[in-house]
Design an enzyme around this catalytic site. Structure first.
Site, mmCIF file in Angstrom:
data_model
loop_
_atom_site.group_PDB
_atom_site.id
_atom_site.type_symbol
_atom_site.label_atom_id
_atom_site.label_comp_id
_atom_site.label_asym_id
_atom_site.label_seq_id
_atom_site.Cartn_x
_atom_site.Cartn_y
_atom_site.Cartn_z
ATOM 1 C CG HIS A 241 3.824 6.110 -2.137
ATOM 2 N ND1 HIS A 241 3.008 4.930 -2.490
ATOM 3 C CD2 HIS A 241 3.605 5.932 -0.822
ATOM 4 C CE1 HIS A 241 2.916 4.128 -1.468
ATOM 5 N NE2 HIS A 241 2.684 4.801 -0.592
ATOM 6 C CG HIS B 229 1.925 6.967 3.938
ATOM 7 N ND1 HIS B 229 0.580 6.396 3.857
ATOM 8 C CD2 HIS B 229 2.931 6.375 3.302
ATOM 9 C CE1 HIS B 229 0.774 5.273 3.027
ATOM 10 N NE2 HIS B 229 2.063 5.339 2.528
ATOM 11 C CB VAL B 230 1.191 14.122 5.096
ATOM 12 C CG1 VAL B 230 2.127 14.393 4.257
ATOM 13 C CG2 VAL B 230 -0.350 14.248 4.369
ATOM 14 N NE ARG B 231 1.168 8.139 9.207
ATOM 15 C CZ ARG B 231 1.266 6.858 8.483
ATOM 16 N NH1 ARG B 231 0.495 6.663 7.543
ATOM 17 N NH2 ARG B 231 2.213 6.383 8.556
ATOM 18 C CE LYS C 238 -0.978 2.025 -2.544
ATOM 19 N NZ LYS C 238 -0.486 2.454 -1.140
ATOM 20 C CG HIS D 176 0.847 -2.277 -0.483
ATOM 21 N ND1 HIS D 176 1.725 -1.403 0.311
ATOM 22 C CD2 HIS D 176 1.290 -3.593 -0.270
ATOM 23 C CE1 HIS D 176 2.411 -2.137 1.267
ATOM 24 N NE2 HIS D 176 2.235 -3.459 0.937
ATOM 25 C CG LEU E 77 4.991 -3.938 5.629
ATOM 26 C CD1 LEU E 77 3.695 -4.345 6.399
ATOM 27 C CD2 LEU E 77 5.957 -5.175 5.584
ATOM 28 C CG ASP F 64 5.833 4.104 1.539
ATOM 29 O OD1 ASP F 64 4.926 4.469 1.851
ATOM 30 O OD2 ASP F 64 6.140 2.798 1.924
ATOM 31 C CG HIS G 82 4.127 4.737 11.979
ATOM 32 N ND1 HIS G 82 2.826 4.461 12.186
ATOM 33 C CD2 HIS G 82 4.521 4.392 10.872
ATOM 34 C CE1 HIS G 82 2.511 3.808 11.274
ATOM 35 N NE2 HIS G 82 3.574 3.931 10.263
ATOM 36 C CB ALA H 162 5.071 -1.201 8.502
HETATM 37 C C1 NCD Z 1 2.916 2.958 5.426
HETATM 38 C C2 NCD Z 1 2.030 3.575 6.464
HETATM 39 O O1 NCD Z 1 2.645 3.775 7.461
HETATM 40 O O2 NCD Z 1 1.047 4.071 6.117
HETATM 41 N N1 NCD Z 1 3.708 2.026 5.827
HETATM 42 C C3 NCD Z 1 4.878 1.489 5.095
HETATM 43 O O3 NCD Z 1 5.475 0.611 5.736
HETATM 44 N N2 NCD Z 1 4.918 1.614 3.876
HETATM 45 C C4 NCD Z 1 1.799 2.029 4.585
HETATM 46 C C5 NCD Z 1 2.111 1.689 3.229
HETATM 47 O O4 NCD Z 1 2.385 2.398 2.380
HETATM 48 O O5 NCD Z 1 2.197 0.435 3.007
HETATM 49 ZN ZN ZN Z 2 2.819 3.953 1.457
#
Ligand code: NCD
Ligand code: ZN
Length: 343
Positions: free
Chosen positions: A13, A15-17, A99, A136, A219, A247, A251, A263
């Site tokens: 899981h 996120h790399v944007r 997802k 989620h 989150l 996760d 940011h 978050a």
């Molecule tokens: C995630 C995000 O910034 O993309 N943020 C987080 O707090 N986990 C979104 C997510 O996975 O819920």
């Molecule tokens: Zn996530």
């Protein structure tokens, strides 16, 4: 034990944007992990196989030349996802799951599903094609207390999904409560969960006690100590239903240190080291390989990795930030000491 060798882990899981920030974060992940499940919550979200393949190319192009890393792509389920999209995923070698974000649950989730009944035909198709659903798990209505949102989701919504679609493979992402752990433990073998490093290492005091620390805000939000202990127990139990998913969610610092901060915790800079710290605390380093390297591929029915990595018990200090200006990211444990290091 001062050295720990593991089969190379995967991050289930992440996120790399996209765009410039991707270039800054992807190699932190590729340094440790062989594969990662890439979250689709871009703006706009990744909703078709075509978009996911274009995003995959962007990720591959951002990798350091010597890296050996495979992004596993996902689609973002919306009220408008079609059966044809599921068939395309089932046939794709590179897109492995969908997802589900309840609308409004978290960062860029406005396009999420407004009512699960709307997507029953799509879930039916996923069950039939054996495409995993990544969830989620939080209710979103504003009357619900933020600390109760995962528990209520599990009670009110996840239980309905697992009953209605008993053969659908479901990953409850980033579990944060003892109720979610118990649900996953007692559900069928089709239900599994990922756990983040921050939820294993910290409770909600990290965000709020002695000053407000936005870089610990993600989150689902960190919970009470009893929940952290339940997660640590599950992660170190050897139960194959629990596996690693950081996760890591970068940011820019200025959007975290803000009147309304985003978050997400950034952990890719030291992910496996953070997990090693949590497992060492529980005296369970012997269980790290199962959690980090074996249970995930087994659930996703992908081959286990062949290579190995070695961690050494060696202290180092996390930088205060990575990158600069609008791209500056403040990592988890910024400026603090880490006890393990990947060699
Ligand atoms: C995630 C995000 O910034 O993309 N943020 C987080 O707090 N986990 C979104 C997510 O996975 O819920
Ligand atoms: Zn996530």
């Amino acid at each position: 034990m001062d050295k720990l060798t593991l089969i190379r882990p995967d991050d289930w899981h992440l996120h790399v944007r996209n765009g410039e920030i991707l270039q800054h974060v992807i190699n932190h992940t590729a340094r440790q992990f062989a594969r990662a499940i890439i979250m689709p919550n871009l703006k706009p979200p990744v909703t078709t196989v075509k978009q996911a393949l274009a995003y995959r190319q962007e990720i591959l192009a951002a990798l350091a030349p010597d890296s050996n890393f495979t992004p596993l792509m996902t689609l973002y389920l919306t009220d408008n996802t079609r059966i044809a999209d599921i068939e395309a995923v089932a046939q794709s070698e590179h897109v492995v799951a969908l997802k589900l974000y309840p609308a409004g649950a978290t960062t860029n989730s406005d396009a999420g599903v407004s009512a699960f009944e709307n997507i029953y035909p799509v879930l039916e198709a996923m069950q039939k094609q054996d495409v995993p659903l990544l969830v989620h798990g939080e209710v979103t209505a504003s009357e619900y207390d933020i600390f109760d949102r995962e528990r209520l989701f599990v009670e009110q919504q996840l239980s309905v999904l697992t009953e209605k679609f008993p053969d659908l493979r479901i990953v409850l992402e980033h579990v944060t409560t003892e109720e979610a752990v118990r649900f996953v433990e007692t559900a069928s073998s089709h239900v599994a969960a990922t756990i983040t490093p921050q939820h294993l290492l910290f409770n909600r005091n990290a965000i709020l006690a002695g000053g407000i620390r936005p870089h610990y805000y993600c989150l689902p939000v960190l919970k009470r100590e009893k929940h952290r202990l339940a997660l640590l127990k599950a992660a170190t139990s050897g139960n194959p239903k629990f596996f690693l998913g950081t996760d890591s969610a970068p940011h820019p610092t200025r959007l975290k240190e803000n009147n309304c901060g985003c978050a997400g915790c950034y952990s890719a800079h030291a992910a496996i080291e953070l997990y090693a710290e949590a497992f060492a605390q529980a005296n369970a380093l012997d269980k790290l390989e199962g959690f980090a390297s074996l249970h995930g591929p087994d659930f996703y029915r992908l081959p286990r990795n062949q290579e190995r990595i070695t961690l050494s018990r060696e202290s180092w200090r996390v930088p205060g930030h990575y990158g600069q200006g609008s791209l500056q990211i403040t990592p988890l444990k910024a400026g603090e000491e880490m006890l393990w290091k990947v060699l």
